[in-house]
Design a protein around this motif. Structure first.
Motif, PDB file in Angstrom:
ATOM      1  N   UNK A 286       0.845  -1.202   0.000  1.00  0.00           N
ATOM      2  CA  UNK A 286       0.000   0.000   0.000  1.00  0.00           C
ATOM      3  C   UNK A 286       0.879   1.251   0.000  1.00  0.00           C
ATOM      4  N   UNK A 287       1.960   1.197   0.776  1.00  0.00           N
ATOM      5  CA  UNK A 287       2.877   2.340   0.817  1.00  0.00           C
ATOM      6  C   UNK A 287       3.517   2.563  -0.560  1.00  0.00           C
ATOM      7  N   UNK A 288       3.898   1.462  -1.204  1.00  0.00           N
ATOM      8  CA  UNK A 288       4.488   1.528  -2.545  1.00  0.00           C
ATOM      9  C   UNK A 288       3.527   2.181  -3.538  1.00  0.00           C
ATOM     10  N   UNK A 289       2.248   1.855  -3.424  1.00  0.00           N
ATOM     11  CA  UNK A 289       1.258   2.381  -4.367  1.00  0.00           C
ATOM     12  C   UNK A 289       1.064   3.890  -4.212  1.00  0.00           C
ATOM     13  N   UNK A 290       1.514   4.461  -3.087  1.00  0.00           N
ATOM     14  CA  UNK A 290       1.349   5.911  -2.877  1.00  0.00           C
ATOM     15  C   UNK A 290       2.558   6.700  -3.344  1.00  0.00           C
ATOM     16  N   UNK A 291       3.552   6.035  -3.968  1.00  0.00           N
ATOM     17  CA  UNK A 291       4.665   6.808  -4.516  1.00  0.00           C
ATOM     18  C   UNK A 291       4.218   7.471  -5.812  1.00  0.00           C
ATOM     19  N   UNK A 292       4.638   8.723  -6.037  1.00  0.00           N
ATOM     20  CA  UNK A 292       4.128   9.488  -7.186  1.00  0.00           C
ATOM     21  C   UNK A 292       4.326   8.778  -8.535  1.00  0.00           C
ATOM     22  N   UNK A 293       5.498   8.169  -8.777  1.00  0.00           N
ATOM     23  CA  UNK A 293       5.742   7.543 -10.078  1.00  0.00           C
ATOM     24  C   UNK A 293       4.773   6.396 -10.321  1.00  0.00           C
ATOM     25  N   UNK A 294       4.514   5.630  -9.265  1.00  0.00           N
ATOM     26  CA  UNK A 294       3.601   4.498  -9.403  1.00  0.00           C
ATOM     27  C   UNK A 294       2.179   4.997  -9.682  1.00  0.00           C
ATOM     28  N   UNK A 295       1.749   5.998  -8.915  1.00  0.00           N
ATOM     29  CA  UNK A 295       0.407   6.549  -9.107  1.00  0.00           C
ATOM     30  C   UNK A 295       0.259   7.102 -10.523  1.00  0.00           C
ATOM     31  N   UNK A 296       1.338   7.723 -11.030  1.00  0.00           N
ATOM     32  CA  UNK A 296       1.323   8.271 -12.381  1.00  0.00           C
ATOM     33  C   UNK A 296       1.081   7.151 -13.390  1.00  0.00           C
ATOM     34  N   UNK A 297       1.796   6.036 -13.214  1.00  0.00           N
ATOM     35  CA  UNK A 297       1.634   4.912 -14.141  1.00  0.00           C
ATOM     36  C   UNK A 297       0.194   4.411 -14.140  1.00  0.00           C
TER      37      UNK A 297
END
Lengths: 287, 347
Positions: B274-285
């Motif tokens: 869940x923490x990983x999914x809140x990183x900007x690059x991931x959210x952008x993808x």
């Protein structure tokens, strides 16, 4: 090969164990669940209730689903019989080396999962599907036919999936048919039609009945065909059951519906057995 | 006889060993909506953390709920319910309390989408994506100007032509808004009136679809119906004639959130995910792949302008105000459920 008693015993244990584990126990659970009370937070509550059955028998919308389901299954069965009979007839009359090839061709689609084949039907029946493209380019139609998400699509899908279940029992009886009897009828002055009605039809009746039962009974439960081709509207009893378990979370009602369906099918199978005993036996004039 | 079984026994032993081997690597089990998380993101997660992902999908909140209800332990580690299911599942003790210390990236989230009624202080859930439900029109078949309101779906010319979401809250939202009520009403009278209105809509319905509503549009089976904004955006990438309309009575806005079910076997891995999914690059993808707005604010600056300025993906404040965010309706969900089922069995 000789099978010693130990091996035989373990095979019997294995098979009956399998049957009890995956057949009897789930059925008993289903029967129990159908008499429990629905509970929104815990799926079911352990208190006896006949509500599921009374709901099923009183609420007209469930009866409508049942009737519609029987209707679709009947249409499918008649279509399978109408096209399956000549198919089985000509296959059985072919030279033996051809017969096997034709039967193998009929069986090949069975190696693919039926769900995948239902998806394939979507590509055939779609507005931009193979069927419409072919008809358009041949000039038979000018605007694409809307088949998907109608009863036609559902019946087409059911027919496609169930046809072999009709052909195989028919083929088995027609192949065993003593054609000397047909010749005798013709020699005695019967026309093609009356030879069929008076001789061929009664002799192949066991195959016809077996085929009809094998098509009709499973058709009522093939919910995914109705979901994928019929647009997830409740067309078959199978859809109703799936909806009750997954979406409405009314397990008692879902179980009760399953039980009613099972009883309905059991009555049909018993009826079939009785008919078979009356017509099938004693007339065993096979070759 | 016995020797004939030997190869089988060896095979079984090998399979068992292989299974044990696979068990050794750390794993998380994710249960998510269909087409809602890019494959590449999952691969990146495994590469960065060494945690393997087993990914399964569902097409309605109800299906997800029914399955989680059955699994008491050793179940999924992450699921993605909508708002009103977060509160229902929280209330019924089906969710684990989140450890915010393991979720430092929460600082990236839009405060507007945090601490909502359905989950005060985000005790159980972290928003993943949000979006709206509006109307999709194939402008080759139907002029876009003709479709401005939910009411247009009731027009007799659309008999047997509509696509509706297989989602009771969204379908009721339309009717409630037409009647001038809130889409989150708990008043049985209002819900009943919406039901009566929806009953008139049923002859227009061709199909219910919630796994990929854009596909029937792209296949030419339907020209008008309900759709999620992301699906409409993806459809337009393939066929520019498919346009998204925010109905004037107000679109329905929803949020889907990550939760950790009570039966999770790897809550630590779930937090890491869940923490990983809140990183900007991931959210952008995720936005680029599916066209839904993200609550991860810094991600929006990273997007190409044609995406970040798309009104289909990011509605402006006026449209949001006109619409309504889906909220928990408490026990009234049973009333909705009852009418929904009546609609579904009668068509």
């Amino acid at each position: 090969m000789k099978i010693d008693s130990k091996t035989r015993f373990s095979i019997i244990v294995l098979i009956s164990g399998w049957f009890i584990l995956f057949g009897v126990i789930p059925l008993v659970l289903l029967v129990i669940t159908s008499f429990l009370t629905m509970d929104p937070a815990n799926l079911v509550r352990l208190s006896f209730s006949l509500k599921a059955y009374s709901q099923l028998l009183i609420d007209p919308s469930y009866i409508i689903v049942f009737i519609r389901s029987v209707k679709l299954a009947l249409i499918t069965t008649l279509l399978c019989l109408g096209l399956g009979y000549p198919f089985a007839w000509y296959t059985a009359r072919m030279p033996p080396r051809w017969r096997t090839s034709v039967l193998v061709l009929l069986m090949i689609p069975f190696w693919t999962n039926s769900l995948v084949r239902t998806y394939a039907m979507r590509m055939v029946l779609g507005t931009q599907g193979i069927l419409n493209k072919a008809l358009l380019s041949l000039g038979f139609i000018h605007t694409p036919l809307r088949i998907m998400y109608t009863d036609y699509a559902v019946v087409a899908g059911l027919f496609y999936l169930m046809l072999p279940f009709m052909v195989l029992p028919l083929y088995a009886t027609i192949e065993k048919l003593n054609f000397q009897l047909v010749e005798a009828a013709r020699d005695l002055g019967a026309g093609a039609a009356s030879a069929f009605i008076k001789v061929i039809f009664p002799l192949t009746l066991p195959g016809i009945m077996a085929g009809c039962v094998m098509v009709f009974v499973p058709t009522m439960g093939l919910f995914y065909v109705a979901s994928l081709l019929g647009g997830a509207r409740q067309l078959l009893v199978g859809n109703l059951i799936q909806q009750q378990f997954l979406n409405a979370r009314n397990w008692p009602l879902g179980s009760a519906t399953s039980i009613v369906l099972i009883i309905f099918m059991a009555v049909m199978l018993i009826g079939y057995g009785l008919l078979l005993r009356r017509f099938g036996r004693g007339k065993g004039i096979s070759g | 006889m016995k020797t004939r079984f030997k190869p089988l026994i060896i095979l079984a032993a090998v399979l068992l060993l292989a299974a044990l081997q696979a068990q050794a690597a750390e794993k998380i089990f994710i249960y998510n909506w269909t087409e809602y998380l890019p494959e590449s993101v999952l691969e990146q997660f495994t590469k960065e953390t060494g945690i393997e992902v087993v990914y399964t999908t569902y097409d309605s909140n109800e299906t997800m709920y029914a399955k989680l209800k059955l699994i008491k332990k050793d179940g999924y580690d992450v699921a993605v319910p909508s708002t009103y299911f977060v509160s229902k599942m929280g209330r019924e003790g089906m969710l684990m309390k989140l450890d915010h210390a393991l979720l430092p990236n929460m600082k990236n989230l839009d405060p507007e989408l945090l601490n909502k009624d359905y989950d005060p202080d985000n005790a159980y859930s972290i928003p993943y994506m949000w979006g709206s439900t509006g109307i999709a029109v194939n402008t080759d078949e139907i002029p876009k100007e003709q479709i401005t309101s939910w009411k247009d779906l009731w027009k007799p010319e659309f008999k047997g032509k509509l696509l509706l979401q297989d989602d009771l809250r969204e379908v009721f939202h339309m009717a409630l808004r037409i009647k001038g009520f809130s889409g989150n009403t708990t008043n049985p009278k209002e819900i009943e009136q919406a039901y009566l209105l929806l009953k008139d809509l049923m002859p227009n319905v061709l199909l219910f679809n919630s796994d990929s509503p854009r596909l029937p549009f792209l296949a030419g089976e339907v020209s008008i119906g309900m759709i999620w904004n992301g699906e409409a955006w993806m459809a337009r990438e393939e066929n520019p004639a498919i346009q998204y309309v925010y109905p004037k009575e107000g679109a329905s806005f929803w949020v889907d959130s990550f939760v950790i079910p009570q039966g999770a076997r790897n809550p630590k891995g779930a937090h890491a995910f869940i923490n990983f999914m809140m990183t900007p690059e991931v959210a952008k993808a995720c936005v680029e792949e599916y066209g839904y707005p993200t609550p991860v604010t810094p991600a929006i600056a990273l997007l190409d302008t044609d995406i970040s300025s798309s009104r289909t993906i990011f509605p402006d404040a006026g449209i949001i105000k006109q619409g309504e965010f889906q909220n928990d309706v408490g026990q009234a969900i049973e009333i909705y459920q009852k009418y929904w089922e009546k609609l579904r069995t009668s068509n």
